[in-house]
Design a protein around this motif. Structure first.
Motif, PDB file in Angstrom:
ATOM      1  N   ALA A 140      11.965   0.861  -4.279  1.00  0.00           N
ATOM      2  CA  ALA A 140      11.432  -0.463  -5.857  1.00  0.00           C
ATOM      3  C   ALA A 140      10.764   0.839  -6.278  1.00  0.00           C
ATOM      4  N   ILE A 141       9.270   1.481  -6.490  1.00  0.00           N
ATOM      5  CA  ILE A 141       9.525   2.805  -6.718  1.00  0.00           C
ATOM      6  C   ILE A 141      10.488   3.158  -7.728  1.00  0.00           C
ATOM      7  N   TYR A 142      11.734   3.972  -7.443  1.00  0.00           N
ATOM      8  CA  TYR A 142      13.037   4.257  -8.114  1.00  0.00           C
ATOM      9  C   TYR A 142      13.279   3.651  -9.064  1.00  0.00           C
ATOM     10  N   SER A 169      15.778  12.578  -4.501  1.00  0.00           N
ATOM     11  CA  SER A 169      15.686  13.106  -3.096  1.00  0.00           C
ATOM     12  C   SER A 169      13.848  12.997  -3.431  1.00  0.00           C
ATOM     13  N   LYS A 170      13.355  13.719  -4.330  1.00  0.00           N
ATOM     14  CA  LYS A 170      12.334  13.440  -4.232  1.00  0.00           C
ATOM     15  C   LYS A 170      11.090  12.237  -3.151  1.00  0.00           C
ATOM     16  N   ILE A 171      11.362  10.854  -4.050  1.00  0.00           N
ATOM     17  CA  ILE A 171      11.144  10.121  -3.616  1.00  0.00           C
ATOM     18  C   ILE A 171      11.161   9.703  -1.768  1.00  0.00           C
ATOM     19  N   ALA A 172      12.690   9.602  -1.976  1.00  0.00           N
ATOM     20  CA  ALA A 172      13.069  10.128  -0.451  1.00  0.00           C
ATOM     21  C   ALA A 172      12.301  11.009   0.440  1.00  0.00           C
ATOM     22  N   LYS A 208       0.905  -1.832   0.068  1.00  0.00           N
ATOM     23  CA  LYS A 208      -0.348   0.192  -0.230  1.00  0.00           C
ATOM     24  C   LYS A 208       1.300   1.255   0.283  1.00  0.00           C
ATOM     25  N   GLU A 209       2.316   1.252   0.829  1.00  0.00           N
ATOM     26  CA  GLU A 209       2.257   2.397   0.883  1.00  0.00           C
ATOM     27  C   GLU A 209       3.037   2.565  -0.833  1.00  0.00           C
ATOM     28  N   ILE A 248       3.456   5.905  -3.066  1.00  0.00           N
ATOM     29  CA  ILE A 248       4.304   7.040  -3.221  1.00  0.00           C
ATOM     30  C   ILE A 248       4.506   7.410  -4.473  1.00  0.00           C
ATOM     31  N   GLY A 249       3.852   6.290  -5.592  1.00  0.00           N
ATOM     32  CA  GLY A 249       3.458   6.012  -6.527  1.00  0.00           C
ATOM     33  C   GLY A 249       2.458   7.060  -6.863  1.00  0.00           C
ATOM     34  N   ASN A 250       1.208   7.281  -6.236  1.00  0.00           N
ATOM     35  CA  ASN A 250       0.483   8.542  -6.538  1.00  0.00           C
ATOM     36  C   ASN A 250       1.113   9.445  -6.331  1.00  0.00           C
TER      37      ASN A 250
END
Length: 312
Positions: A266-268, A281-284, A222-223, A227-229
């Motif tokens: 995983a998103i990156y 940096s944005k994902i973090a 779910k996280e 994060i993807g959204n």
């Protein structure tokens, strides 16, 4: 069955056989039937000034009244009464002038007795803030009831003393979200509650120890979607990241790791495989971890890339 209802039924005349003595009422459907000719006189029977009656044949002698449901998110659970300012009685008639002064005094003492207890005042202030946080957090009503239940437990154990109401509410909201599987981080809830994250974390540790609570682990899948959204990624990338996260959870790497860092990694990886430009940096920042943690988790995932299938 009430006497009013019996009198009303006895005055009904069957339009076919013109008899009054053979009229009965089906308690299940509410139909009025003539037993002489078998005709249904009316489908639904309404009477003015008659209380709601139970339609259960086993409890037909008991009266049921409707009203607002009780709620733990109300300081009085929605059960207390308030003397209003309308100078009319229950039947709608004007109250005499000689009685208005006495009723005014009753109203004053009623208002004082409603909040003469410090615990009630605390609950009243807390639940006002809870409904202000509700829209910002996007919590459903069952979650609000769970937050109110946890806050009442915190108050009963006197864990609110020396701490802010907002901090205790933020902790109750975080625990409720964890238990109900709602992806809300401690940092996000602290920001909405306008409270420092360190203070909320301190109260959280105290509450978990005193109440002996066991909250489930954060749902990393779910996280990943959350994060993807927030990063504005495509559905293809989010699906690939979700599949990668499921594969990671089946390995020993997931044990003891911060799921937010692995979700960000995983998103990156998925965004790079699908040629979507997004910075670490944005994902973090969105995942609530440092760039060092994100890069460390990336190195771990790349080192085991041969043992797990990285979807594209």
């Amino acid at each position: 069955m009430s006497q009013k209802l019996m009198n009303s039924l006895s005055s009904i005349l069957c339009p076919l056989c013109n008899k009054q003595t053979n009229i009965i009422t089906d308690q299940e459907s509410g139909e009025i039937i003539c037993t002489a000719c078998g005709s249904v006189i009316t489908n639904k029977f309404h009477l003015d000034n008659v209380d709601w009656l139970s339609t259960d044949s086993e409890e037909i002698n008991y009266r049921d009244r409707t009203g607002a449901p009780t709620s733990l998110a109300k300081y009085d659970r929605g059960l207390s009464t308030v003397i209003g300012k309308i100078n009319r009685d229950a039947s709608g008639r004007q109250i005499e002038m000689s009685m208005r002064g006495r009723i005014g005094r009753w109203r004053t003492w009623d208002a004082r007795t409603q909040t003469n207890d410090s615990a009630k005042r605390n609950l009243q202030a807390a639940f006002i803030q809870l409904y202000m946080m509700k829209d910002a957090l996007g919590l459903p009503e069952p979650a609000i009831e769970k937050v109110a239940y946890l806050y009442r437990k915190i108050q009963e154990r006197k864990l609110v003393k020396g701490r802010t109401i907002r901090g205790a509410l933020a902790v109750a909201s975080y625990i409720a979200c964890r238990e109900m599987g709602i992806p809300r981080s401690l940092r996000e809830i602290s920001k909405i509650a306008n409270t420092k994250e360190k203070e909320v974390a301190r109260i959280y540790r105290k509450v978990m120890f005193e109440l002996d609570l066991k909250v489930p682990q954060v749902d990393a899948v779910k996280e990943v979607i959350k994060i993807g959204n927030l990063c504005g990624l495509s559905e293809k990338t989010k699906r690939a990241a979700t599949k990668l996260m499921v594969s990671i959870m089946k390995t020993e790497v997931f044990a003891g790791k911060n799921p937010m860092g692995l979700a960000g990694a995983a998103i990156y990886i998925s965004s790079k495989n699908n040629n979507e430009e997004i910075t670490q940096s944005k994902i973090a920042e969105i995942a609530g971890v440092t760039e060092v943690t994100l890069r460390h988790d990336l190195d771990i995932l790349l080192s085991i890339s041969e043992s797990i299938a990285i979807p594209k």
